[in-house]
Every structure is written in C-alpha cells, then in structure tokens.
Design a protein around this motif. Structure first.
Motif, short mmCIF file in Angstrom:
data_model
loop_
_atom_site.label_atom_id
_atom_site.label_comp_id
_atom_site.label_asym_id
_atom_site.label_seq_id
_atom_site.Cartn_x
_atom_site.Cartn_y
_atom_site.Cartn_z
N ASN A 103 0.82 -1.23 0.00
CA ASN A 103 0.00 0.00 0.00
C ASN A 103 0.85 1.27 0.00
O ASN A 103 0.44 2.28 -0.57
CB ASN A 103 -0.93 0.02 1.22
N ASN A 128 -4.14 8.17 -6.84
CA ASN A 128 -3.88 7.16 -5.82
C ASN A 128 -5.19 6.71 -5.20
O ASN A 128 -6.03 7.54 -4.81
CB ASN A 128 -2.96 7.73 -4.74
N GLY A 130 -6.94 5.67 -2.30
CA GLY A 130 -6.91 5.62 -0.84
C GLY A 130 -8.13 4.89 -0.36
O GLY A 130 -8.54 3.87 -0.93
N GLY A 134 -8.81 5.89 5.38
CA GLY A 134 -7.73 6.86 5.57
C GLY A 134 -8.20 8.11 6.30
O GLY A 134 -7.41 9.03 6.52
N LYS A 148 -3.67 3.83 4.74
CA LYS A 148 -4.52 4.69 3.92
C LYS A 148 -4.47 6.14 4.40
O LYS A 148 -4.65 7.06 3.59
CB LYS A 148 -5.94 4.12 3.86
N VAL A 151 -1.50 7.26 2.62
CA VAL A 151 -1.74 7.50 1.18
C VAL A 151 -2.24 8.93 0.97
O VAL A 151 -1.84 9.62 0.02
CB VAL A 151 -2.76 6.48 0.60
N ILE A 152 -3.09 9.41 1.88
CA ILE A 152 -3.61 10.78 1.76
C ILE A 152 -2.47 11.79 1.97
O ILE A 152 -2.32 12.75 1.19
CB ILE A 152 -4.76 11.02 2.75
N SER A 155 -0.23 11.76 -1.04
CA SER A 155 -0.87 12.30 -2.26
C SER A 155 -0.97 13.81 -2.19
O SER A 155 -0.68 14.51 -3.18
CB SER A 155 -2.28 11.71 -2.41
N VAL A 171 -6.24 11.96 -4.86
CA VAL A 171 -6.49 10.76 -4.06
C VAL A 171 -7.99 10.49 -4.06
O VAL A 171 -8.79 11.39 -3.81
CB VAL A 171 -5.92 10.88 -2.62
N MET A 173 -10.98 8.28 -2.42
CA MET A 173 -11.21 7.60 -1.14
C MET A 173 -12.58 6.92 -1.13
O MET A 173 -13.57 7.52 -0.71
CB MET A 173 -11.12 8.62 -0.01
#
Ligand code: NAP
Length: 227
Positions: A103, A128, A130, A134, A148, A151-152, A155, A171, A173
């Motif tokens: 991830n 991306n 997410g 997240g 996650k 990831v935010i 991004s 991103v 979600m």
C-alpha cells in the motif's frame, strides 16, 4: 494515443479502472497474476481498446525500477492494495509488512519510476486509490487504516509539490466496494459501491478543465440499509 498505467489491474477496482480508461487510453495493466491480466487485456481489446500487461510485484523495488524504466505514462493509477483486517494482537509481522509494502512502498516505487518523465514532459496525472479508512478509524484496521492515512498525506503533499510542473495528483477515497478485497466474496453485497463506481470517480478526476485540479474525491454508498 495517451497511456494509462493501472496497478492491481488483475481484478476488482483496478480492473474496472483499466476497462473504463481504455475508452481513451492505451492501458498498461500491472499485477502479479499473469493469467488474470491476460484476461483483462483480451477483454479490453475485444471492446476495441489497447492493453499491454506487466507482471510485477509493486513491493519489489528492483523489479519495479527495471520494468518501468523506459515507460512514458500520461496517467498513473496506484490502485494495488492489501487489507488484512484483524485485531492488532493477532496481526503477524509479515501481515503488517505486506500491507505497508504494497500500500505504501509500492505506491512510492511506481510513482518514483514514472514521475520524472511526467515532470520532464510538463504533464501527467497520478491517481492514488486511498480509502475512507484513511479518514475514519475502525476496529481491526490499525495497520490498514494507517496505510490509507499515509496515502492521503503522500498524495496531498505530492500534489502541492508537482502541480506547478504540470503534474496533477488526486487521491480517491472509496467506502465499501464489492470486491474480493480482505477475503470477501465479490457480488454478495448490493448496498456497496461497485468497482465501476470507483472507476467513474477516477474518470471524473482526470477529466477536469485545464485550470481545475480535483485533489481529493470521497465516495460512499448512497444507502447502507444492509437487510
Ligand atoms: N474493496 C473495498 O471495499 C475498498 C474500499 C476502499 C479502498 N479500496 C482500495 O482499492 C484498491 C483495490 O482494492 P480491491 O477492492 O479491488 O481489492 P482486490 O480485489 O483484492 O484487488 C487487489 C489488486 O491489487 C493487486 N495486488 C495486490 N498485491 C500486489 C502486489 N504486491 N503487486 C502488484 N499488485 C498487487 C492484486 O493483483 P494480484 O494479486 O494479481 O497481484 C489485485 O489486482 C486497494 O488499494 C484497496 O485498499 C478498496
């Protein structure tokens, strides 16, 4: 023809994104399962699109660097992901590492390989995948939700860093999506989002006017009556 590379394209959300983007882009479909990728490519080509496949473990840095070195990609969708949902005291070190390495590390390795070309060309879009995990914590999600959240952060920091170079970062979600993710059986929950719904979110994000950048998309089921 512009090119879109989608990781985790062998099934679920990534497959749906690859099929949707194939309407406008030549697809490079990336995942570990060679046979499933071939089936995705066949399906896209039968529908009039173009698709190449790359069998690749995105958590293997050397393999990613080698496989993607010479590629010019207009849209990159970092979608490959793993969720092992269980109490932290039952989570093995290998399960922690697998989620972190697919991830997060995988997203970095693939982005790191393709971003310099986008910057040099002054254009590109990185999407991306997410998760609402997240943003919202949940029981059993200490590791997955942490990835996650990261990831935010990744991004949105990158979005600010590269937008003046002509590269966009978004991103997406999603909430619950009806796939095999986390050991679920796909097709069993009509209240969930479908992979195609998430693909529409990606399509929306990458088809904005030149001056507009959609940096974050939250998607959730419109109704959650699970009866
Ligand atoms: N389903 C949900 O409810 C939901 C909600 C929000 C966000 N998401 C996110 O959406 C993304 C896709 O999930 P999904 O629901 O479509 O799950 P899925 O059906 O389990 O698909 C996961 C995909 O990731 C690929 N993958 C896993 N490990 C990989 C690796 N090491 N290298 C390359 N590819 C790898 C798999 O391909 P191979 O096994 O062939 O490698 C597969 O194509 C994930 O990032 C997930 O966190 C899912």
């Amino acid at each position: 023809m512009s090119t879109a590379l989608v990781t985790g394209a062998s099934r679920g959300i990534g497959r749906a994104i690859a099929e949707r983007l194939a309407e406008r882009y030549e697809i490079i479909a990336v995942a570990r399962a060679a046979k499933a990728l071939e089936e995705v490519a066949r399906h896209i080509e039968k529908s009039g699109g173009r698709c190449r496949t790359i069998v690749l473990d995105v958590s293997d840095h050397a393999a990613v660097a080698k496989a993607l070195a010479s590629l010019e990609v207009d849209v990159l969708v970092n979608n490959a992901g793993v969720g092992i949902i269980k109490p932290l005291v039952e989570l093995g070190v290998d399960e922690w590492r697998q989620q972190m390495s697919v991830n997060l590390d995988g997203m970095f390795y693939v982005t790191r390989a393709l971003l310099p070309g986008m910057i040099a060309r002054g254009s590109g879009h990185i999407v991306n995948i997410g998760s609402l995990a997240g943003r919202n914590p949940f029981v059993g999600g200490a590791c997955y939700s942490a990835t996650k959240h990261a990831v935010i952060g990744f991004s949105e920091s990158l979005m600010l860093e590269v937008r003046d170079a002509g590269v966009r970062v978004t991103v997406i979600m999603p909430g619950s999506v009806d796939t095999e993710f986390g050991g679920h059986t796909a097709g069993g929950a009509s209240w969930k989002l479908t992979p195609g719904d998430v693909a529409e979110g990606v399509w929306y994000a990458i088809n904005q006017p030149e001056r507009a950048l959609v940096s974050r998309v939250e998607m959730r089921p419109a109704r959650v009556a699970r009866g």
